[in-house]
Design a protein around this motif. Sequence first.
Motif, PDB file in Angstrom:
ATOM      1  N   MET A   1      10.037 -24.874  -8.254  1.00 24.79           N
ATOM      2  CA  MET A   1       8.655 -24.565  -8.531  1.00 24.79           C
ATOM      3  C   MET A   1       7.786 -24.825  -7.310  1.00 24.79           C
ATOM      4  N   SER A   2       8.151 -25.788  -6.491  1.00 19.59           N
ATOM      5  CA  SER A   2       7.395 -26.126  -5.296  1.00 19.59           C
ATOM      6  C   SER A   2       7.357 -24.970  -4.309  1.00 19.59           C
ATOM      7  N   ARG A   3       8.471 -24.279  -4.173  1.00 20.31           N
ATOM      8  CA  ARG A   3       8.526 -23.128  -3.265  1.00 20.31           C
ATOM      9  C   ARG A   3       7.663 -21.981  -3.770  1.00 20.31           C
ATOM     10  N   PHE A   4       7.612 -21.836  -5.078  1.00 14.67           N
ATOM     11  CA  PHE A   4       6.771 -20.787  -5.661  1.00 14.67           C
ATOM     12  C   PHE A   4       5.306 -21.026  -5.316  1.00 14.67           C
ATOM     13  N   TRP A   5       4.835 -22.262  -5.468  1.00 13.74           N
ATOM     14  CA  TRP A   5       3.438 -22.576  -5.156  1.00 13.74           C
ATOM     15  C   TRP A   5       3.152 -22.421  -3.674  1.00 13.74           C
ATOM     16  N   THR A   6       4.130 -22.774  -2.843  1.00 12.03           N
ATOM     17  CA  THR A   6       3.967 -22.596  -1.398  1.00 12.03           C
ATOM     18  C   THR A   6       3.836 -21.106  -1.076  1.00 12.03           C
ATOM     19  N   LEU A   7       4.702 -20.289  -1.677  1.00 12.83           N
ATOM     20  CA  LEU A   7       4.636 -18.838  -1.476  1.00 12.83           C
ATOM     21  C   LEU A   7       3.310 -18.286  -1.982  1.00 12.83           C
ATOM     22  N   LEU A   8       2.908 -18.731  -3.147  1.00 14.07           N
ATOM     23  CA  LEU A   8       1.653 -18.266  -3.727  1.00 14.07           C
ATOM     24  C   LEU A   8       0.464 -18.636  -2.841  1.00 14.07           C
ATOM     25  N   THR A   9       0.482 -19.819  -2.261  1.00 19.14           N
ATOM     26  CA  THR A   9      -0.579 -20.262  -1.364  1.00 19.14           C
ATOM     27  C   THR A   9      -0.633 -19.381  -0.114  1.00 19.14           C
ATOM     28  N   HIS A  10       0.526 -19.036   0.437  1.00 19.49           N
ATOM     29  CA  HIS A  10       0.548 -18.187   1.620  1.00 19.49           C
ATOM     30  C   HIS A  10       0.084 -16.767   1.304  1.00 19.49           C
ATOM     31  N   VAL A  11       0.502 -16.248   0.166  1.00 20.26           N
ATOM     32  CA  VAL A  11       0.061 -14.908  -0.242  1.00 20.26           C
ATOM     33  C   VAL A  11      -1.452 -14.915  -0.457  1.00 20.26           C
ATOM     34  N   HIS A  12      -1.953 -15.956  -1.087  1.00 23.30           N
ATOM     35  CA  HIS A  12      -3.387 -16.069  -1.346  1.00 23.30           C
ATOM     36  C   HIS A  12      -4.175 -16.126  -0.040  1.00 23.30           C
ATOM     37  N   SER A  13      -3.676 -16.877   0.937  1.00 19.44           N
ATOM     38  CA  SER A  13      -4.399 -16.990   2.210  1.00 19.44           C
ATOM     39  C   SER A  13      -4.290 -15.715   3.042  1.00 19.44           C
ATOM     40  N   LEU A  14      -3.248 -14.928   2.866  1.00 19.24           N
ATOM     41  CA  LEU A  14      -3.124 -13.644   3.575  1.00 19.24           C
ATOM     42  C   LEU A  14      -3.899 -12.525   2.880  1.00 19.24           C
ATOM     43  N   ALA A  15      -4.080 -12.656   1.579  1.00 25.09           N
ATOM     44  CA  ALA A  15      -4.758 -11.606   0.820  1.00 25.09           C
ATOM     45  C   ALA A  15      -6.194 -11.411   1.293  1.00 25.09           C
ATOM     46  N   GLY A  16      -6.871 -12.491   1.647  1.00 25.43           N
ATOM     47  CA  GLY A  16      -8.269 -12.381   2.089  1.00 25.43           C
ATOM     48  C   GLY A  16      -8.440 -11.483   3.297  1.00 25.43           C
ATOM     49  N   THR A  72     -11.380 -17.838  -4.285  1.00 27.85           N
ATOM     50  CA  THR A  72     -10.800 -16.928  -5.272  1.00 27.85           C
ATOM     51  C   THR A  72     -11.864 -15.992  -5.830  1.00 27.85           C
ATOM     52  N   VAL A  73     -13.047 -16.517  -6.113  1.00 24.02           N
ATOM     53  CA  VAL A  73     -14.151 -15.684  -6.613  1.00 24.02           C
ATOM     54  C   VAL A  73     -14.535 -14.651  -5.562  1.00 24.02           C
ATOM     55  N   LYS A  74     -14.627 -15.081  -4.320  1.00 24.62           N
ATOM     56  CA  LYS A  74     -14.963 -14.166  -3.226  1.00 24.62           C
ATOM     57  C   LYS A  74     -13.890 -13.083  -3.095  1.00 24.62           C
ATOM     58  N   LEU A  75     -12.630 -13.469  -3.219  1.00 31.24           N
ATOM     59  CA  LEU A  75     -11.528 -12.519  -3.124  1.00 31.24           C
ATOM     60  C   LEU A  75     -11.590 -11.490  -4.247  1.00 31.24           C
ATOM     61  N   LEU A  76     -11.844 -11.926  -5.456  1.00 26.12           N
ATOM     62  CA  LEU A  76     -11.953 -11.002  -6.586  1.00 26.12           C
ATOM     63  C   LEU A  76     -13.157 -10.074  -6.435  1.00 26.12           C
ATOM     64  N   PHE A  77     -14.270 -10.615  -5.976  1.00 28.72           N
ATOM     65  CA  PHE A  77     -15.462  -9.801  -5.730  1.00 28.72           C
ATOM     66  C   PHE A  77     -15.178  -8.740  -4.664  1.00 28.72           C
ATOM     67  N   THR A  78     -14.474  -9.135  -3.621  1.00 29.20           N
ATOM     68  CA  THR A  78     -14.131  -8.196  -2.551  1.00 29.20           C
ATOM     69  C   THR A  78     -13.191  -7.114  -3.053  1.00 29.20           C
ATOM     70  N   VAL A  79     -12.240  -7.487  -3.917  1.00 30.59           N
ATOM     71  CA  VAL A  79     -11.344  -6.487  -4.515  1.00 30.59           C
ATOM     72  C   VAL A  79     -12.173  -5.454  -5.263  1.00 30.59           C
ATOM     73  N   TRP A  80     -13.159  -5.910  -6.021  1.00 30.90           N
ATOM     74  CA  TRP A  80     -14.025  -4.984  -6.751  1.00 30.90           C
ATOM     75  C   TRP A  80     -14.826  -4.096  -5.804  1.00 30.90           C
ATOM     76  N   LEU A  81     -15.292  -4.657  -4.696  1.00 29.59           N
ATOM     77  CA  LEU A  81     -16.044  -3.871  -3.717  1.00 29.59           C
ATOM     78  C   LEU A  81     -15.175  -2.815  -3.054  1.00 29.59           C
ATOM     79  N   VAL A  82     -13.911  -3.170  -2.772  1.00 25.20           N
ATOM     80  CA  VAL A  82     -13.035  -2.355  -1.929  1.00 25.20           C
ATOM     81  C   VAL A  82     -12.307  -1.259  -2.687  1.00 25.20           C
ATOM     82  N   LEU A  83     -11.784  -1.562  -3.865  1.00 23.99           N
ATOM     83  CA  LEU A  83     -10.907  -0.597  -4.536  1.00 23.99           C
ATOM     84  C   LEU A  83     -11.643   0.690  -4.893  1.00 23.99           C
ATOM     85  N   PRO A  84     -11.050   1.820  -4.540  1.00 24.10           N
ATOM     86  CA  PRO A  84     -11.710   3.110  -4.789  1.00 24.10           C
ATOM     87  C   PRO A  84     -11.913   3.401  -6.281  1.00 24.10           C
ATOM     88  N   GLN A  85     -11.125   2.797  -7.147  1.00 23.19           N
ATOM     89  CA  GLN A  85     -11.303   3.010  -8.585  1.00 23.19           C
ATOM     90  C   GLN A  85     -12.647   2.474  -9.068  1.00 23.19           C
TER      91      GLN A  85
END
Length: 137
Positions: A1-16, A72-85
């Motif tokens: 489970m520790s590796r999953f959270w580490t992966l999730l943290t890296h994905v989250h920091s790259l997503a921005g 996370t809120v900023k990331l979700l807001f940006t997703v809403w701003l960016v996605l063409p849908q």
Amino acid sequence: MSRFWTLLTHVHSLAGPVLMLLYPLYASVLAIESPSKVDDEQWLAYWILYSFLTLTEMLLQSVLEWIPIWYTVKLLFTVWLVLPQFRGAAFIYDRFVRQQIKQYTEGKVQQDHKPPECKGKGKKKSVDFIVPKKGEH
């Protein structure tokens, strides 16, 4: 489970950076090259809002660092701003920014149509220096 959270943290920091910069840069280049103006408006509106969000974040950094879910809120807001849908950037520009610009320019037009004896009253000299009058270069 520790590796999953580490992966999730890296994905989250790259997503921005990917969602806030790389994809919008790519989409902006495609928008410039396309004949349609609809996508141009979306991406110009995005960059206006992204700049405003970045400046606001810089000013309120000391407050925002105490809010654990801010990124996370900023990331979700940006997703809403960016996605063409959703076309969130164009929506916010049409609803809020354009309204403010219209109010400002309408007030400016009314000021310009005042009789000559009323013009200049209450107007500061520094404004004349910064904003040239019509016909001056």
